[in-house]
Design a protein around this motif. Structure first.
Motif, mmCIF file in Angstrom:
data_model
loop_
_atom_site.group_PDB
_atom_site.id
_atom_site.type_symbol
_atom_site.label_atom_id
_atom_site.label_comp_id
_atom_site.label_asym_id
_atom_site.label_seq_id
_atom_site.Cartn_x
_atom_site.Cartn_y
_atom_site.Cartn_z
ATOM 1 N N VAL A 36 -10.137 -23.452 -4.553
ATOM 2 C CA VAL A 36 -9.871 -23.228 -5.971
ATOM 3 C C VAL A 36 -9.449 -24.541 -6.632
ATOM 4 O O VAL A 36 -9.921 -24.883 -7.729
ATOM 5 C CB VAL A 36 -8.822 -22.113 -6.165
ATOM 6 N N GLU A 37 -8.585 -25.304 -5.971
ATOM 7 C CA GLU A 37 -8.182 -26.601 -6.526
ATOM 8 C C GLU A 37 -9.365 -27.549 -6.632
ATOM 9 O O GLU A 37 -9.389 -28.430 -7.489
ATOM 10 C CB GLU A 37 -7.062 -27.212 -5.686
ATOM 11 N N GLY A 38 -10.371 -27.361 -5.781
ATOM 12 C CA GLY A 38 -11.580 -28.173 -5.825
ATOM 13 C C GLY A 38 -12.607 -27.682 -6.832
ATOM 14 O O GLY A 38 -13.688 -28.240 -6.939
ATOM 15 N N GLY A 39 -12.290 -26.604 -7.567
ATOM 16 C CA GLY A 39 -13.170 -26.138 -8.624
ATOM 17 C C GLY A 39 -14.055 -24.955 -8.283
ATOM 18 O O GLY A 39 -14.924 -24.584 -9.072
ATOM 19 N N ALA A 40 -13.866 -24.320 -7.129
ATOM 20 C CA ALA A 40 -14.708 -23.181 -6.748
ATOM 21 C C ALA A 40 -14.361 -21.949 -7.563
ATOM 22 O O ALA A 40 -13.197 -21.571 -7.669
ATOM 23 C CB ALA A 40 -14.547 -22.885 -5.257
ATOM 24 N N SER A 41 -15.389 -21.322 -8.130
ATOM 25 C CA SER A 41 -15.212 -20.074 -8.870
ATOM 26 C C SER A 41 -15.318 -18.929 -7.872
ATOM 27 O O SER A 41 -16.401 -18.433 -7.580
ATOM 28 C CB SER A 41 -16.280 -19.938 -9.961
#
Length: 183
Positions: A36-41
């Motif tokens: 999530v912190e890496g941008g995964a939806s």
């Protein structure tokens, strides 16, 4: 289940899900929070509190203990969980042949090493063991995961613009995919 250099993929048994829920939820939370912190939806927004991630994984582990889903993990040779994927088997009565794939996650420091491909091969194997012949998933349109799934034999069923949000609140399209398996 499967093994490559220093990484193995295995199924979390119902007993392990019950008996080791706390440490498993902790380790899986590390992967989820990193993604999530890496941008995964993947259904969660920033910031993702550890307590919320742990509660999610406790629910998943309870489902695995009840045989409502198959939980697979990718681990290093030291036993660190670096990836996961789920096969959701508890579906309506008129879909005994189908399963959903959910939360295919790989920690950012373990990417580009074939871990995701191994997880997807292992989930195919688990689906066959469960007698499932139709698999369905959804993913961010145009993302790396969509390309990974296509390389693994998944077909695009369609896309919906602005279906979900990225962790930072931006809209993203979602691609729905399916795979037909021979048991």
């Amino acid at each position: 289940m499967s093994t490559s250099a220093a990484v193995s993929v295995r199924r979390i048994s119902a007993g392990e899900a019950r008996e080791h829920a706390a440490p498993l939820a902790e380790a899986l939370s590390d992967v989820l929070i990193d993604c999530v912190e890496g941008g995964a939806s993947v259904s969660f927004m920033l910031p993702l509190p550890r307590a919320k991630a742990q509660a999610f994984w406790r629910g998943v582990l309870e489902g695995a203990a009840r045989h409502e889903r198959v939980l697979l993990v990718a681990e290093t040779s030291e036993g660190r969980i670096i990836g996961t994927v789920q096969l959701i088997t508890a579906l309506p009565d008129n879909q005994p042949h189908r399963a959903d794939i959910a939360k295919m996650l790989v920690h950012r420091d373990a990417r580009r090493r074939g871990v995701a491909a191994e997880l997807m091969a292992a989930v195919d194997h688990a689906a066959r063991e469960e007698g499932k012949t139709v698999l369905v998933l959804d993913t961010v349109t145009g993302g790396d995961a969509e390309r990974l799934y296509q390389r693994a034999g998944w077909q695009i069923a369609g896309t919906v613009p602005n279906y979900a949000l990225m962790p930072d609140g931006a809209y993203c399209g979602t691609t729905f995919m399916h795979k037909q398996l021979k048991v």
